[in-house]
Design an enzyme around this catalytic site. Structure first.
Site, PDB file in Angstrom:
ATOM      1  N   HIS A 284      -2.818 -10.949   1.577  1.00  0.00           N
ATOM      2  CA  HIS A 284      -2.526 -10.941   3.006  1.00  0.00           C
ATOM      3  C   HIS A 284      -3.111 -12.181   3.673  1.00  0.00           C
ATOM      4  CE1 HIS A 284      -2.605  -6.735   1.655  1.00  0.00           C
ATOM      5  NE2 HIS A 284      -1.689  -6.504   2.589  1.00  0.00           N
TER       6      HIS A 284
ATOM      7  N   HIS B 156      -8.902   2.567   6.870  1.00  0.00           N
ATOM      8  CA  HIS B 156      -8.133   2.196   5.680  1.00  0.00           C
ATOM      9  C   HIS B 156      -7.955   3.437   4.795  1.00  0.00           C
ATOM     10  CE1 HIS B 156      -6.366  -0.408   2.784  1.00  0.00           C
ATOM     11  NE2 HIS B 156      -7.326  -0.260   1.892  1.00  0.00           N
TER      12      HIS B 156
ATOM     13  N   MET C 176       0.233  -5.616   8.760  1.00  0.00           N
ATOM     14  CA  MET C 176      -0.497  -6.867   8.534  1.00  0.00           C
ATOM     15  C   MET C 176       0.079  -7.701   7.391  1.00  0.00           C
ATOM     16  SD  MET C 176      -4.321  -5.265   8.804  1.00  0.00           S
ATOM     17  CE  MET C 176      -4.694  -3.935   9.967  1.00  0.00           C
ATOM     18  N   SER C 177       1.354  -7.515   7.077  1.00  0.00           N
ATOM     19  CA  SER C 177       1.929  -8.232   5.928  1.00  0.00           C
ATOM     20  C   SER C 177       3.396  -8.559   6.171  1.00  0.00           C
ATOM     21  CB  SER C 177       1.781  -7.375   4.666  1.00  0.00           C
ATOM     22  OG  SER C 177       2.607  -6.236   4.745  1.00  0.00           O
TER      23      SER C 177
ATOM     24  N   TYR D 263      -4.812 -12.188   6.231  1.00  0.00           N
ATOM     25  CA  TYR D 263      -6.163 -11.911   6.741  1.00  0.00           C
ATOM     26  C   TYR D 263      -7.241 -12.135   5.681  1.00  0.00           C
ATOM     27  CZ  TYR D 263      -5.637  -7.188   4.641  1.00  0.00           C
ATOM     28  OH  TYR D 263      -5.429  -6.147   3.777  1.00  0.00           O
ATOM     29  N   GLU D 264      -6.835 -12.320   4.417  1.00  0.00           N
ATOM     30  CA  GLU D 264      -7.839 -12.548   3.376  1.00  0.00           C
ATOM     31  C   GLU D 264      -8.313 -13.998   3.352  1.00  0.00           C
ATOM     32  OE1 GLU D 264      -6.872 -10.411  -0.440  1.00  0.00           O
ATOM     33  OE2 GLU D 264      -5.089  -9.856   0.717  1.00  0.00           O
TER      34      GLU D 264
ATOM     35  N   ALA E 180       2.795  -0.583   4.192  1.00  0.00           N
ATOM     36  CA  ALA E 180       2.373   0.551   5.003  1.00  0.00           C
ATOM     37  C   ALA E 180       2.252   0.038   6.433  1.00  0.00           C
ATOM     38  CB  ALA E 180       1.026   1.071   4.522  1.00  0.00           C
TER      39      ALA E 180
ATOM     40  N   ASN F  43       0.512   6.258   9.877  1.00  0.00           N
ATOM     41  CA  ASN F  43      -0.275   6.729  11.025  1.00  0.00           C
ATOM     42  C   ASN F  43       0.455   6.347  12.311  1.00  0.00           C
ATOM     43  OD1 ASN F  43      -1.387   3.957   9.956  1.00  0.00           O
ATOM     44  ND2 ASN F  43      -1.717   3.959  12.174  1.00  0.00           N
TER      45      ASN F  43
ATOM     46  N   SER G 106       0.843  -1.199   0.000  1.00  0.00           N
ATOM     47  CA  SER G 106       0.000   0.000   0.000  1.00  0.00           C
ATOM     48  C   SER G 106       0.876   1.245   0.000  1.00  0.00           C
ATOM     49  CB  SER G 106      -0.859   0.056   1.264  1.00  0.00           C
ATOM     50  OG  SER G 106      -1.588  -1.115   1.414  1.00  0.00           O
TER      51      SER G 106
ATOM     52  N   HIS H 153      -8.098  -3.755  -9.378  1.00  0.00           N
ATOM     53  CA  HIS H 153      -6.863  -4.055 -10.099  1.00  0.00           C
ATOM     54  C   HIS H 153      -6.384  -5.439  -9.726  1.00  0.00           C
ATOM     55  CE1 HIS H 153      -6.474  -0.013 -11.584  1.00  0.00           C
ATOM     56  NE2 HIS H 153      -6.679   0.446 -10.381  1.00  0.00           N
TER      57      HIS H 153
HETATM   58  N1  HPA Z   1      -1.867  -1.178  12.182  1.00  0.00           N
HETATM   59  C1  HPA Z   1      -1.778  -2.252  11.378  1.00  0.00           C
HETATM   60  N2  HPA Z   1      -1.524  -2.169  10.083  1.00  0.00           N
HETATM   61  C2  HPA Z   1      -1.348  -0.944   9.559  1.00  0.00           C
HETATM   62  C3  HPA Z   1      -1.444   0.221  10.341  1.00  0.00           C
HETATM   63  C4  HPA Z   1      -1.716   0.088  11.734  1.00  0.00           C
HETATM   64  O1  HPA Z   1      -1.804   1.073  12.489  1.00  0.00           O
HETATM   65  N3  HPA Z   1      -1.220   1.278   9.500  1.00  0.00           N
HETATM   66  C5  HPA Z   1      -1.007   0.760   8.264  1.00  0.00           C
HETATM   67  N4  HPA Z   1      -1.087  -0.581   8.289  1.00  0.00           N
END
Ligand code: HPA
Length: 271
Positions: free
Chosen positions: A83, A244, A208-209, A85-86, A113, A232, A30, A61
């Site tokens: 991922h 998201h 998460m990856s 989680y999918e 990300a 963040n 991401s 995509h």
């Molecule tokens: N937590 C988990 N995954 C993320 C975050 C987060 O704060 N920001 C971007 N991916």
């Protein structure tokens, strides 16, 4: 390594991209998609033509492999990842990572990300991963035969590649942190209590990856470099609530800088 999807993938690639010999593969996470625009002599193969590659459908995509050059270096970009989680499975990228290793890639650059857990690392900044916490305790190597499955994770994030990355960042006047990445399964974001737990465990960023891909790459003999774009602060560290959309818009803002850094880094890596 057992995986009967690799040979069909290699045949398809040999047919569609016969003269391509990338030595470096890059997974775009991401916020890192701007990187694809920097590829010269691009040649795309959709994942749907490659058995063993994941089916991803982010915003319409489908995923694709993108062969080409960045500066002097021949690369292949993986545009799109699946991922855990999918599907609940950690081995979604197994066929992809193994195909790239068989294709002759020496190293895998993973991008993602992530949320920052450290008040001094701000959204928009980058963090090189120097170690990880596999908190779901899931492995993409479950069921793998042989002694090679007992992979040494001591220097999973290659120290020499990291040193080169830091020099590349300094040259482009960018601030790049280093730290420990905590993998959480998701897809929900963390609670404030979980963020405090992760900080107490010594993590600097959460996402998460990436961790399953690192394990797969080390098992396949690839060197790994991984970079998080901090989008963040961890939940509860500041007032704003997480979404998201927020993650994507922060990533968008930093995308040009991140892509510029990655391009100079790719050119500089000694493989
Ligand atoms: N937590 C988990 N995954 C993320 C975050 C987060 O704060 N920001 C971007 N991916």
């Amino acid at each position: 390594m057992t995986d009967d999807t690799i040979e069909p993938c290699l045949r398809r690639i040999a047919h569609a991209a016969p003269d391509r010999r990338p030595e470096l593969a890059v997974v775009l996470g991401s916020g890192w998609n701007a990187m694809a625009e920097q590829v010269q002599a691009p040649l795309r193969i959709p994942y749907t033509e490659l058995p063993g590659f994941p089916h991803v459908g982010v915003d319409g995509h489908a995923g694709s492999l993108l062969f080409g050059h960045i500066g002097e270096r021949e690369v292949v970009l993986l545009c799109g990842r699946q991922h855990a989680y999918e599907t609940g499975r950690a081995d979604a990228m197994k066929g992809a990572v193994r195909t790239l290793a068989k294709l002759g890639c020496k190293a895998l650059v993973l991008t993602n990300a992530a949320g920052s857990l450290d008040a001094s690392m701000r959204p928009g900044e980058l963090m090189l991963i120097n170690d990880h916490l596999n908190l779901p305790q899931q492995s993409p190597l479950v069921g793998e035969p042989g002694s090679a499955r007992f992979v040494d994770m001591g220097d999973a994030y290659d120290p020499r590649l990291r040193a080169t990355a830091i020099q590349a960042a300094a040259r482009s006047g960018l601030k790049v942190h280093q730290g420990v990445y905590a993998w959480m399964l998701g897809p929900q974001f963390e609670t404030p209590a979980e963020i405090r737990m992760l900080q107490g465990m010594g993590a600097h960023a959460v996402g998460m990856s990436t961790v399953p891909e690192t394990i797969l790459a080390r098992h396949a003999g690839l060197r790994v470099l991984a970079v998080s774009l901090l989008t963040n602060m961890g939940c509860g560290m500041e007032k704003e609530s997480l979404s998201h959309a927020l993650t994507l818009s922060a990533a968008q803002e930093a995308a040009g800088r991140a892509a510029g850094f990655l391009a100079s880094l790719i050119a500089a890596l000694e493989l």
